[in-house]
Design a protein around this motif. Structure first.
Motif, PDB file in Angstrom:
ATOM      1  N   THR A  30       0.901  -1.306  -0.087  1.00 26.29           N
ATOM      2  CA  THR A  30      -0.115  -0.006  -0.018  1.00 26.29           C
ATOM      3  C   THR A  30       0.706   1.342  -0.017  1.00 26.29           C
ATOM      4  O   THR A  30       0.407   2.295  -0.464  1.00 26.29           O
ATOM      5  N   LEU A  93      -6.749   1.130  14.383  1.00 23.22           N
ATOM      6  CA  LEU A  93      -8.015   1.544  13.686  1.00 23.22           C
ATOM      7  C   LEU A  93      -8.138   2.999  13.661  1.00 23.22           C
ATOM      8  O   LEU A  93      -9.066   3.650  12.935  1.00 23.22           O
ATOM      9  N   ALA A  96      -5.477   5.068   8.418  1.00 24.36           N
ATOM     10  CA  ALA A  96      -5.620   4.528   7.335  1.00 24.36           C
ATOM     11  C   ALA A  96      -7.350   4.419   7.023  1.00 24.36           C
ATOM     12  O   ALA A  96      -7.936   5.085   7.594  1.00 24.36           O
ATOM     13  N   SER A  97      -7.664   3.306   6.114  1.00 23.71           N
ATOM     14  CA  SER A  97      -9.106   3.123   5.703  1.00 23.71           C
ATOM     15  C   SER A  97      -9.266   1.686   6.009  1.00 23.71           C
ATOM     16  O   SER A  97      -8.266   0.944   5.879  1.00 23.71           O
ATOM     17  N   ALA A  98     -10.422   1.336   6.038  1.00 29.52           N
ATOM     18  CA  ALA A  98     -10.743  -0.095   6.054  1.00 29.52           C
ATOM     19  C   ALA A  98      -9.950  -1.238   4.836  1.00 29.52           C
ATOM     20  O   ALA A  98      -9.316  -1.932   5.132  1.00 29.52           O
ATOM     21  N   GLN A  99     -10.009  -0.513   3.743  1.00 25.79           N
ATOM     22  CA  GLN A  99      -9.280  -1.032   2.423  1.00 25.79           C
ATOM     23  C   GLN A  99      -7.810  -1.254   2.739  1.00 25.79           C
ATOM     24  O   GLN A  99      -7.522  -2.295   2.296  1.00 25.79           O
ATOM     25  N   LEU A 100      -7.168  -0.073   3.015  1.00 27.83           N
ATOM     26  CA  LEU A 100      -5.836  -0.097   3.287  1.00 27.83           C
ATOM     27  C   LEU A 100      -5.527  -1.240   4.368  1.00 27.83           C
ATOM     28  O   LEU A 100      -4.427  -1.924   4.384  1.00 27.83           O
ATOM     29  N   ARG A 101      -6.113  -0.963   5.511  1.00 33.03           N
ATOM     30  CA  ARG A 101      -5.981  -2.010   6.601  1.00 33.03           C
ATOM     31  C   ARG A 101      -6.078  -3.595   6.205  1.00 33.03           C
ATOM     32  O   ARG A 101      -5.446  -4.150   6.735  1.00 33.03           O
ATOM     33  N   ASN A 102      -6.994  -3.626   5.446  1.00 32.34           N
ATOM     34  CA  ASN A 102      -7.102  -5.181   5.021  1.00 32.34           C
ATOM     35  C   ASN A 102      -5.819  -5.705   4.210  1.00 32.34           C
ATOM     36  O   ASN A 102      -5.736  -6.699   4.003  1.00 32.34           O
TER      37      ASN A 102
ATOM     38  N   ARG B  69     -12.493  -6.309   1.136  1.00 38.05           N
ATOM     39  CA  ARG B  69     -12.384  -4.882   0.061  1.00 38.05           C
ATOM     40  C   ARG B  69     -11.202  -4.511   0.414  1.00 38.05           C
ATOM     41  O   ARG B  69     -10.346  -4.324   1.197  1.00 38.05           O
ATOM     42  N   VAL B  70     -10.475  -4.244  -0.873  1.00 34.51           N
ATOM     43  CA  VAL B  70      -9.181  -3.660  -1.121  1.00 34.51           C
ATOM     44  C   VAL B  70      -9.127  -2.762  -2.121  1.00 34.51           C
ATOM     45  O   VAL B  70     -10.073  -2.524  -3.049  1.00 34.51           O
ATOM     46  N   ASN B  71      -8.072  -1.695  -2.096  1.00 34.56           N
ATOM     47  CA  ASN B  71      -7.985  -0.692  -3.309  1.00 34.56           C
ATOM     48  C   ASN B  71      -7.267  -1.440  -4.462  1.00 34.56           C
ATOM     49  O   ASN B  71      -6.041  -1.654  -4.350  1.00 34.56           O
ATOM     50  N   LEU B  74      -3.834  -0.178  -5.676  1.00 30.35           N
ATOM     51  CA  LEU B  74      -2.452  -0.384  -5.145  1.00 30.35           C
ATOM     52  C   LEU B  74      -2.191  -1.940  -4.823  1.00 30.35           C
ATOM     53  O   LEU B  74      -1.505  -2.442  -3.942  1.00 30.35           O
TER      54      LEU B  74
END
Lengths: 335, 174
Positions: A30, A93, A96-102, B69-71, B74
């Motif tokens: 990321t 928490l 970042a965002s949920a997507q980045l933390r995933n 869910r991811v970006n 990236l």
């Protein structure tokens, strides 16, 4: 993005073996892929370590061993982390965002590069990106920059929230490399810019983070992660405070305090922590500790506001920790 | 950087990977620097997934990788070899989530609550919402807002987006 050679490692030894000049390990990607798109990073080889068996979270030596590939989300939502290290959970928490933390890994979080505008802008000089080219932030737009531990070469800050909690929790970083395995105390993992701001950490070339160890839980009740930023979610800290207290009645037995958004590494002041021990858990004690910490702050042209913000955040954070009322993760208003 | 001294040995050789995209298994040859987003849009004509900022800041490219869910901007496609990818085009086909009119319940809720204006962020908002529902950590409106903060809507449809997610969440609880 530049062209690069791609290697998928099956074991830690294979990953270390594949390392060479211009190579980078990649896990969540990321930060690294973002930097590659800006051509701040131009690796000749990416070594994909995501298939290594390093994503487990296990009980270890009275504490917890977090595998380097455990995602930020996996760590934050782990029941043992929530119960024993809620400070770590809250810090993750807050970032970042949920997507980045995933996607983002534990090891990668430790290796995030600074968000200094000039580090990202390849059209401007930056000693961290291009050693010896100069620092544009000094005397430039430096509202987000450091107030502690700066040098005349670099005033960038370390961007992680997770690492601020790990500093307060006194974690240990386990690494493996060409010279074998070693442990690095968290306080010695990141470094100050000095004359070599291009080097963020004390990791040697080719070394790979395999785990982060947490010692026995000490702050399951009295903790907070207080993050102050320009918008209430998905923004880097201007100032953040990770605080953990052990209390004996109304007396502070142990205090651990780390600040984010203010230095090239998670900022601790052991003198202030020691000063709090044995003192009553009152605003007066916390103000004295905050005054001691900010006494060595050095403002730049645009970030002087951080000194008073840090002073107040430290007092507020310690009060939240003492009361056992950590900053809410969803309601960010400061009451 | 001493790249010129050690040139990449296989940088020009595409790498074979297999992805299951919206339920369809596909064998693909990709250059290692191809992002999942560019693969979907430029190679596979799955243009529902949007390129907004291309830096992980806006969430328009949000897709589900193995249900998470991811970006996509990236994410290097080569690193997801073997994964199951769901894009907005595949939401309606998610086996356990069949709604009426062949839409996913979250898509129906977005229509019902008028949860968009220009629509550019909507595919990302939808995939992110499904990811949020899969995760199961958000329960209140404040928690939904926080958990959706990685998806920007410049038209400002946030209130209705939260309404739509809350609606589906409450439907799940009933």
């Amino acid at each position: 993005m530049n062209r690069f050679d791609y290697v998928r490692a099956g074991t830690v030894a294979e990953a270390v073996q594949a390392f060479g000049v211009g190579a980078r390990f990649i896990a969540g990607g990321t930060n690294l892929i973002d930097l590659m798109k800006y051509e701040v990073e131009k690796p000749g080889r990416l070594i994909d370590i995501t298939r290594l068996p390093l994503d487990r979270i296990e009980d270890h030596a009275g504490g917890l061993r977090i595998g380097a590939l455990a995602t930020n989300a996996k760590v934050a939502y782990d029941d043992r982390v929530a119960e024993r290290y809620p400070l770590l959970r809250n810090a993750i928490l807050a970032g970042a965002s949920a997507q980045l933390r995933n996607a983002a890994s534990t090891g990668g979080n430790l290796l995030q590069r600074t968000r200094c505008y000039y580090f990202y802008d390849v059209a401007t000089p930056c000693n961290k990106r291009e050693p010896g080219s100069g620092c544009t932030a000094i005397g430039g737009m430096n509202r987000i920059h450091a107030i502690f531990g700066t040098s005349d070469k670099c005033i960038a800050t370390h961007p992680s929230d997770m690492c601020i909690a790990l500093a307060a929790l006194e974690a240990t970083v386990q690494v493996s490399g060409p010279q074998g395995e070693r442990s690095i105390p968290f306080a010695e993992f990141h470094r100050l810019p000095g004359d070599t701001p291009e080097t963020d950490t004390n990791l040697a070339p080719g070394e790979i983070i395999v785990a982060v160890d947490l010692p026995e839980s000490r702050f399951p009740q009295h903790f907070t992660y207080l993050k102050l930023r320009d918008r209430l979610s998905y923004a880097f800290a201007l100032v953040s405070v990770a605080a953990g207290l052990e209390l004996d009645g109304d007396t502070v037995k142990t205090a651990r305090l780390a600040l984010g958004g203010v230095a090239h590494k998670p900022w601790r002041n052991r003198e202030a922590e020691a000063m709090l021990e044995g003192k009553p858990a009152t605003r007066e004690s916390f103000q004295a500790a905050a005054d001691l910490i900010v006494a060595e702050a050095k403002p730049q042209s645009e970030n002087g506001f951080k000194i008073d913000l840090a002073r107040r955040a430290i007092v507020r954070g310690l009060e939240q920790a003492a009361a056992g009322t950590p900053q809410s993760l969803s309601d960010k208003r400061i009451q | 950087m001493l790249l010129e001294k050690q040139p990449p040995v296989s940088a020009d050789t595409p790498i074979g990977i297999t992805l299951t995209i919206n339920g369809q298994r596909r064998a693909l040859q990709v250059a290692p620097w191809t992002t999942l987003l560019d693969l979907l849009r430029e190679r596979l004509d799955l243009t529902g997934t949007k390129k907004g900022c291309d830096h992980g800041q806006c969430g328009a490219c949000t897709v589900l990788v193995n249900g998470t869910r991811v970006n996509a901007c990236l994410t290097l496609a080569v690193m997801k070899d073997g994964a199951e990818i769901t894009t907005v085009e595949g939401l309606a086909g998610l086996g356990d989530r069949k709604g009426s009119n062949a839409l996913h319940p979250i898509q129906e809720a977005f229509i019902e609550h008028d949860a968009f204006q220009c629509g550019y962020c909507t595919p990302g908002q939808l995939c992110s919402s499904v990811g949020l529902l899969n995760e199961g950590h958000a329960h209140t409106r404040d928690e939904i807002r926080e958990a959706m903060s990685g998806n920007i809507c410049r038209c400002g449809a946030y209130t209705n987006i939260v309404d739509a997610i809350e609606d589906v969440m409450q439907g799940d609880a009933r």
